[in-house]
Design a protein around this motif. Structure first.
Motif, PDB file in Angstrom:
ATOM      1  N   ARG A   1       0.927  -1.003   0.007  1.00 53.81           N
ATOM      2  CA  ARG A   1       0.036   0.287  -0.028  1.00 53.81           C
ATOM      3  C   ARG A   1       0.878   1.253  -0.029  1.00 53.81           C
ATOM      4  O   ARG A   1       1.979   1.119   0.343  1.00 53.81           O
ATOM      5  N   LYS A   2       0.452   2.245  -0.475  1.00 54.57           N
ATOM      6  CA  LYS A   2       1.033   3.545  -0.476  1.00 54.57           C
ATOM      7  C   LYS A   2       1.029   4.154   0.914  1.00 54.57           C
ATOM      8  O   LYS A   2       0.101   4.062   1.775  1.00 54.57           O
ATOM      9  N   LEU A   3       2.118   4.778   1.327  1.00 58.57           N
ATOM     10  CA  LEU A   3       2.173   5.621   2.874  1.00 58.57           C
ATOM     11  C   LEU A   3       1.913   7.011   2.687  1.00 58.57           C
ATOM     12  O   LEU A   3       1.948   7.608   1.500  1.00 58.57           O
ATOM     13  N   ASP A   4       1.506   7.618   3.672  1.00 57.57           N
ATOM     14  CA  ASP A   4       1.562   9.148   3.849  1.00 57.57           C
ATOM     15  C   ASP A   4       2.605   9.694   3.169  1.00 57.57           C
ATOM     16  O   ASP A   4       3.838   9.664   3.447  1.00 57.57           O
ATOM     17  N   SER A   5       2.589  10.507   2.180  1.00 54.89           N
ATOM     18  CA  SER A   5       3.653  11.393   1.596  1.00 54.89           C
ATOM     19  C   SER A   5       4.237  12.344   2.374  1.00 54.89           C
ATOM     20  O   SER A   5       5.240  12.864   2.409  1.00 54.89           O
ATOM     21  N   ALA A   6       3.561  12.835   3.502  1.00 51.95           N
ATOM     22  CA  ALA A   6       3.834  13.715   4.581  1.00 51.95           C
ATOM     23  C   ALA A   6       5.199  13.463   5.316  1.00 51.95           C
ATOM     24  O   ALA A   6       5.813  13.905   5.890  1.00 51.95           O
TER      25      ALA A   6
ATOM     26  N   PRO B   1       1.825   4.830  -6.969  1.00 55.55           N
ATOM     27  CA  PRO B   1       1.863   3.287  -6.718  1.00 55.55           C
ATOM     28  C   PRO B   1       0.759   2.639  -6.227  1.00 55.55           C
ATOM     29  O   PRO B   1      -0.278   3.518  -5.746  1.00 55.55           O
ATOM     30  N   HIS B   2       0.277   1.492  -6.761  1.00 54.10           N
ATOM     31  CA  HIS B   2      -0.924   0.936  -6.520  1.00 54.10           C
ATOM     32  C   HIS B   2      -0.724  -0.557  -5.944  1.00 54.10           C
ATOM     33  O   HIS B   2       0.450  -0.893  -6.232  1.00 54.10           O
ATOM     34  N   LYS B   3      -1.354  -1.167  -5.113  1.00 50.55           N
ATOM     35  CA  LYS B   3      -1.263  -2.225  -4.524  1.00 50.55           C
ATOM     36  C   LYS B   3      -0.880  -3.481  -5.734  1.00 50.55           C
ATOM     37  O   LYS B   3      -1.668  -3.566  -6.507  1.00 50.55           O
ATOM     38  N   GLY B   4       0.252  -4.235  -5.410  1.00 46.71           N
ATOM     39  CA  GLY B   4       0.420  -5.264  -6.570  1.00 46.71           C
ATOM     40  C   GLY B   4       1.695  -4.706  -7.532  1.00 46.71           C
ATOM     41  O   GLY B   4       2.139  -5.288  -8.426  1.00 46.71           O
ATOM     42  N   ASP B   5       1.903  -3.335  -7.482  1.00 49.60           N
ATOM     43  CA  ASP B   5       2.765  -2.745  -8.522  1.00 49.60           C
ATOM     44  C   ASP B   5       4.286  -3.368  -7.900  1.00 49.60           C
ATOM     45  O   ASP B   5       4.473  -3.534  -6.817  1.00 49.60           O
ATOM     46  N   HIS B   6       5.110  -3.476  -9.146  1.00 49.50           N
ATOM     47  CA  HIS B   6       6.487  -3.854  -8.760  1.00 49.50           C
ATOM     48  C   HIS B   6       7.351  -2.892  -9.276  1.00 49.50           C
ATOM     49  O   HIS B   6       7.173  -2.106  -9.952  1.00 49.50           O
ATOM     50  N   PHE B   7       8.387  -3.007  -8.557  1.00 51.06           N
ATOM     51  CA  PHE B   7       9.440  -1.863  -8.698  1.00 51.06           C
ATOM     52  C   PHE B   7      10.897  -2.403  -8.193  1.00 51.06           C
ATOM     53  O   PHE B   7      10.803  -3.294  -7.455  1.00 51.06           O
ATOM     54  N   ARG B   8      12.003  -1.772  -8.516  1.00 47.76           N
ATOM     55  CA  ARG B   8      13.448  -2.598  -8.255  1.00 47.76           C
ATOM     56  C   ARG B   8      13.967  -1.676  -6.915  1.00 47.76           C
ATOM     57  O   ARG B   8      13.628  -0.434  -6.785  1.00 47.76           O
TER      58      ARG B   8
END
Length: 201
Positions: A73-78, A119-126
């Motif tokens: 999940r995405k976290l708070d950008s603050a 970003p969304h749940k399930g997205d992949h990154f390095r």
């Protein structure tokens, strides 16, 4: 360095003082050191820096590993970066909660910075991690290491030239002060009647 231009003119000039010739030779020596020694020192420093940085590149590429992380999940950008100077470099990055598997097979879970803009749940990154899955900085690449080595060599050459020129200026300043002191002594010996009839002038 203007004294160098008149070095040959002063060789047989009856108005030439010994200090004039000495100042010209100091300037010539300083010029030779700047033209010869500064590039040599810059090259040596650059070569040493290149060897050290390229070894660091090899070491980092052996100890750091790219892994694929999955967004939970995405976290708070603050909560991004507390330092305002460092946030500008990460404007396009997002803080997410992610899962990843370390090179040694252990599973990891935690907050990380991703290069995904939305970003969304399930997205992949390095991610870059050590062999145990701890997040580390991206390893230094060879081109960047070479750039840093060139800058180090160039900086060393400039520093050498600056030190030589500062030394030349200090020597000339001391020579001028000594010359003024001798003039003061000559005026003191001449006395207050200098130039009058009968004073031997």
């Amino acid at each position: 360095m203007r004294a160098i231009s008149g070095l040959w003119r002063w060789r047989r000039n009856p108005l030439r003082r010994t200090s004039d010739l000495a100042e010209a030779w100091v300037a010539l020596l300083a010029l030779l050191l700047i033209v010869v020694a500064a590039p040599v020192i810059g090259s040596l420093v650059g070569a040493v820096a290149q060897d050290a940085l390229q070894q660091s590149v090899v070491d980092q590429h052996h100890s750091r590993h790219p892994v694929t992380a999955t967004v939970v999940r995405k976290l708070d950008s603050a909560r991004l970066e507390p330092d305002p100077d460092s946030t500008s470099a990460h404007d396009s990055r997002s803080r997410v909660l992610a899962d990843w598997t370390a090179p040694d097979g252990t599973r990891n879970h935690g907050p990380v910075m991703s290069d995904l803009k939305s970003p969304h749940k399930g997205d992949h990154f390095r991610l870059w991690t050590d062999s145990h899955g701890r997040i580390v900085a991206r390893p230094l690449d060879s081109a960047t290491a070479t750039t840093h080595a060139v800058l180090a060599g160039f900086g060393a050459a400039l520093l050498t030239a600056g030190v030589v020129e500062s030394g030349r200026r200090l020597i000339v300043w001391r020579m001028v002060r000594r010359r003024y002191a001798r003039w003061d002594q000559a005026w003191d010996r001449a006395g207050p009647d200098w130039g009058r009839t009968g004073t031997g002038s």
